[in-house]
Scaffold this motif. Structure first.
Motif, PDB file in Angstrom:
ATOM      1  N   VAL A   5       0.735  -1.036  -0.054  1.00 48.57           N
ATOM      2  CA  VAL A   5      -0.294  -0.277   0.250  1.00 48.57           C
ATOM      3  C   VAL A   5       0.693   1.103   0.053  1.00 48.57           C
ATOM      4  N   SER A   6       0.592   2.507  -1.066  1.00 54.94           N
ATOM      5  CA  SER A   6       1.351   3.446  -1.327  1.00 54.94           C
ATOM      6  C   SER A   6       1.157   4.226   0.049  1.00 54.94           C
ATOM      7  N   GLN A   7       2.273   5.599   0.155  1.00 54.00           N
ATOM      8  CA  GLN A   7       1.819   6.089   1.454  1.00 54.00           C
ATOM      9  C   GLN A   7       0.885   7.597   0.865  1.00 54.00           C
ATOM     10  N   GLY A   8       0.543   6.878  -0.580  1.00 53.52           N
ATOM     11  CA  GLY A   8      -0.510   8.125  -0.803  1.00 53.52           C
ATOM     12  C   GLY A   8      -2.136   7.815  -0.324  1.00 53.52           C
ATOM     13  N   GLN A   9      -1.775   6.263  -0.263  1.00 55.89           N
ATOM     14  CA  GLN A   9      -2.501   5.285  -0.498  1.00 55.89           C
ATOM     15  C   GLN A   9      -3.848   5.210   1.895  1.00 55.89           C
ATOM     16  N   ALA A  10      -1.953   5.195   2.230  1.00 61.99           N
ATOM     17  CA  ALA A  10      -2.099   4.998   3.438  1.00 61.99           C
ATOM     18  C   ALA A  10      -2.367   6.150   4.172  1.00 61.99           C
ATOM     19  N   GLN A  11      -2.330   7.607   3.204  1.00 61.76           N
ATOM     20  CA  GLN A  11      -2.306   8.709   3.685  1.00 61.76           C
ATOM     21  C   GLN A  11      -4.073   9.204   3.247  1.00 61.76           C
ATOM     22  N   ARG A  25       5.026   8.479   7.980  1.00 59.39           N
ATOM     23  CA  ARG A  25       6.702   8.134   6.873  1.00 59.39           C
ATOM     24  C   ARG A  25       6.720   6.567   6.667  1.00 59.39           C
ATOM     25  N   PRO A  26       7.205   6.620   6.348  1.00 55.89           N
ATOM     26  CA  PRO A  26       7.021   4.490   5.476  1.00 55.89           C
ATOM     27  C   PRO A  26       7.984   4.073   6.873  1.00 55.89           C
ATOM     28  N   LEU A  27       7.726   2.390   7.713  1.00 57.45           N
ATOM     29  CA  LEU A  27       8.540   2.133   8.145  1.00 57.45           C
ATOM     30  C   LEU A  27       9.154   0.798   7.527  1.00 57.45           C
ATOM     31  N   ALA A  28       9.803   0.249   8.076  1.00 57.40           N
ATOM     32  CA  ALA A  28      10.149  -0.742   7.122  1.00 57.40           C
ATOM     33  C   ALA A  28       9.754  -2.179   7.782  1.00 57.40           C
ATOM     34  N   GLY A  29       8.515  -2.668   6.669  1.00 56.51           N
ATOM     35  CA  GLY A  29       8.021  -2.705   6.338  1.00 56.51           C
ATOM     36  C   GLY A  29       8.220  -4.769   6.251  1.00 56.51           C
ATOM     37  N   GLY A  30       7.189  -5.797   6.619  1.00 59.21           N
ATOM     38  CA  GLY A  30       7.432  -6.936   6.620  1.00 59.21           C
ATOM     39  C   GLY A  30       7.819  -7.574   5.519  1.00 59.21           C
ATOM     40  N   PHE A  31       8.001  -8.775   4.750  1.00 57.04           N
ATOM     41  CA  PHE A  31       7.776  -9.303   3.425  1.00 57.04           C
ATOM     42  C   PHE A  31       6.815  -8.986   2.466  1.00 57.04           C
ATOM     43  N   GLY A  42      -2.168  13.260  19.980  1.00 50.92           N
ATOM     44  CA  GLY A  42      -0.722  13.352  20.725  1.00 50.92           C
ATOM     45  C   GLY A  42      -0.078  11.933  21.086  1.00 50.92           C
ATOM     46  N   ARG A  43      -0.813  10.999  19.939  1.00 48.80           N
ATOM     47  CA  ARG A  43      -0.517   9.666  20.426  1.00 48.80           C
ATOM     48  C   ARG A  43       0.423   8.630  19.158  1.00 48.80           C
ATOM     49  N   ALA A  44       1.519   8.454  19.117  1.00 50.65           N
ATOM     50  CA  ALA A  44       2.706   8.227  18.366  1.00 50.65           C
ATOM     51  C   ALA A  44       1.818   6.242  17.159  1.00 50.65           C
ATOM     52  N   LEU A  45       1.781   6.172  16.851  1.00 53.56           N
ATOM     53  CA  LEU A  45       1.413   4.876  16.602  1.00 53.56           C
ATOM     54  C   LEU A  45       1.744   4.545  15.305  1.00 53.56           C
ATOM     55  N   VAL A  46       1.034   3.930  15.236  1.00 48.87           N
ATOM     56  CA  VAL A  46       1.481   2.688  13.502  1.00 48.87           C
ATOM     57  C   VAL A  46       0.752   2.466  12.787  1.00 48.87           C
ATOM     58  N   LEU A  47       0.710   2.144  11.206  1.00 48.07           N
ATOM     59  CA  LEU A  47      -0.392   1.546  10.630  1.00 48.07           C
ATOM     60  C   LEU A  47       0.332   0.756   9.950  1.00 48.07           C
ATOM     61  N   ARG A  48      -0.702  -0.881   9.891  1.00 46.81           N
ATOM     62  CA  ARG A  48      -0.201  -1.428   9.186  1.00 46.81           C
ATOM     63  C   ARG A  48      -1.110  -2.416   7.467  1.00 46.81           C
ATOM     64  N   PHE A  49      -0.374  -2.992   6.431  1.00 43.78           N
ATOM     65  CA  PHE A  49      -1.412  -3.607   5.476  1.00 43.78           C
ATOM     66  C   PHE A  49      -0.926  -4.710   5.823  1.00 43.78           C
ATOM     67  N   GLY A  50      -1.970  -5.360   5.027  1.00 42.33           N
ATOM     68  CA  GLY A  50      -1.649  -6.946   5.196  1.00 42.33           C
ATOM     69  C   GLY A  50      -2.552  -7.571   4.751  1.00 42.33           C
ATOM     70  N   GLY A  51      -1.757  -8.476   3.874  1.00 37.97           N
ATOM     71  CA  GLY A  51      -3.527  -9.835   3.356  1.00 37.97           C
ATOM     72  C   GLY A  51      -4.669 -10.606   4.415  1.00 37.97           C
ATOM     73  N   ASN A  52      -4.079 -10.573   5.288  1.00 33.04           N
ATOM     74  CA  ASN A  52      -4.660 -11.551   6.000  1.00 33.04           C
ATOM     75  C   ASN A  52      -5.775 -10.815   7.623  1.00 33.04           C
ATOM     76  N   LYS A  53      -5.929 -10.534   7.967  1.00 33.32           N
ATOM     77  CA  LYS A  53      -6.697 -10.165   9.183  1.00 33.32           C
ATOM     78  C   LYS A  53      -6.811 -11.178  10.349  1.00 33.32           C
ATOM     79  N   ASP A  54      -6.353 -12.000  10.155  1.00 29.98           N
ATOM     80  CA  ASP A  54      -5.518 -12.645  11.053  1.00 29.98           C
ATOM     81  C   ASP A  54      -5.018 -13.112  11.532  1.00 29.98           C
ATOM     82  N   TRP A  55      -3.686 -12.677  10.855  1.00 26.61           N
ATOM     83  CA  TRP A  55      -2.601 -11.802  11.611  1.00 26.61           C
ATOM     84  C   TRP A  55      -2.712 -11.314  11.929  1.00 26.61           C
ATOM     85  N   PHE A  56      -3.490 -10.309  12.357  1.00 23.36           N
ATOM     86  CA  PHE A  56      -3.262  -8.633  12.948  1.00 23.36           C
ATOM     87  C   PHE A  56      -4.080  -8.801  14.464  1.00 23.36           C
ATOM     88  N   GLU A  57      -5.810  -9.175  13.859  1.00 26.84           N
ATOM     89  CA  GLU A  57      -5.719  -9.690  15.011  1.00 26.84           C
ATOM     90  C   GLU A  57      -5.097 -11.120  16.510  1.00 26.84           C
TER      91      GLU A  57
END
Length: 320
Positions: A5-11, A25-31, A42-57
């Motif tokens: 997912v591109s930075q523009g799409q994330a935005q 800002r982009p972070l080094a993601g997984g494969f 006021g919170r520092a957060l991370v957004l991750r995109f992946g192919g499988n919701k179960d990974w994040f659950e």
């Protein structure tokens, strides 16, 4: 399944959920995934995109295991987006576990032993499934069954076709066949334990303090299992011998064997050197499969060389 997912799409995604966000800002993601840091309210957060919701659950479910020695970042939300899934979690800071330096071993060794001990101390019972977070659950799968299944080139899996690719490399194939035969010989010594295994500690999934004295975050729980605690130790010993000199200098095998909180369970150490040896070989075999599939010839040769060393060396010493 790759999910970029591109930075523009994330935005655009974040604007739809939160309105304005700061410092995207982009972070080094997984494969398989993409990751971005951002700030909101006021919170520092991370957004991750992946192919499988179960990974994040799995990451959200792992919050139940959190302790000072096993810090699991808070998962704020999990959902579906961009043809796949997303998760938003609280951002944590530090250096990757595998980036600790050899000269930090006096701090890194006890820290790593405490982390592995924290996984070991998570309550366990014989009726827990090996795939504790899998949906749907597989109640019939044993720990030994999982180990055996991972050595099968299954066309139903995303990573497949690797066995024929290895067979085409005669020198590497000889190492593979010898190591596989050794695993088949040793696998009966592997008990049906249900310890908590992270399964992927050395791929930028653990952040530690700059001085290597404590873990700051343990995330990416998609490969987590219930099985034999020595499997995570084997990951550390096998991979560090190839790529991570700081972890090698911390001597995970010696540290784990001497960790007081892990010595109370005498049954946990029956045939421990043989089990650890079996898991090192197993990890080397699956690393060969992965790297030939991914087309990483350099890593493929490095793994084959180390696998041959482990085969020749045999089990590590048992004395604690």
């Amino acid at each position: 399944m790759h999910h970029r997912v591109s930075q523009g799409q994330a935005q655009e995604f974040l604007a739809g959920r939160y309105g304005a966000v700061e410092e995207l800002r982009p972070l080094a993601g997984g494969f398989w995934s993409s990751a971005y840091s951002f700030s909101h309210a006021g919170r520092a957060l991370v957004l991750r995109f992946g192919g499988n919701k179960d990974w994040f659950e799995a990451g959200r479910a792992a919050l139940a295991f959190a302790s000072p020695d096993l810090p699991v970042p808070e998962v704020v939300e999990v959902g579906e987006a961009s043809g796949g899934a997303y998760a938003i979690s609280v951002r944590c800071y530090g250096i990757n576990l595998e980036d600790v330096r050899p000269d930090q071993s006096d701090a890194a060794g006890p820290m790593l032993a405490s982390l592995l001990a924290a996984l070991f101390r998570v309550p366990k019972s014989s009726d827990l499934p090996v795939g504790w977070h899998w949906r749907p659950p597989r109640r019939d799968l044993t720990w030994v069954g999982w180990l055996s299944a991972r050595l099968v080139d299954d066309p139903r899996q995303e990573v497949h076709g690797w066995r024929a690719a290895l067979a085409a490399r005669s020198g590497i194939d000889r190492v593979y066949r010898a190591a596989e035969a050794r695993v088949r010989d040793l696998i009966d010594a592997c008990p049906e334990r249900r310890d908590l295994i992270h399964g992927d500690l050395l791929h930028a999934n653990v952040l530690v303090a700059e001085d290597a004295g404590r873990p700051n975050a343990v995330f990416s729980w998609k490969r987590s299992l219930r099985g034999d605690f020595l499997f995570d130790t084997a990951w550390c010993t096998f991979c560090s011998a190839i790529w991570y000199p700081g972890i090698a200098a911390a001597d995970p095998w010696d540290r784990v064997r001497r960790e007081p909180s892990m010595r109370d369970d005498a049954g946990a150490w029956i045939d421990a050197p043989v089990r650890h040896h079996c898991y090192e070989l197993h990890i080397g075999l699956t690393a060969l499969a992965w790297n030939v599939w991914a087309g990483d010839s350099r890593a493929l040769q490095q793994v084959a060389t180390q696998l041959a060393v482990v085969l020749e060396r045999g089990p590590l010493p048992a004395d604690a």
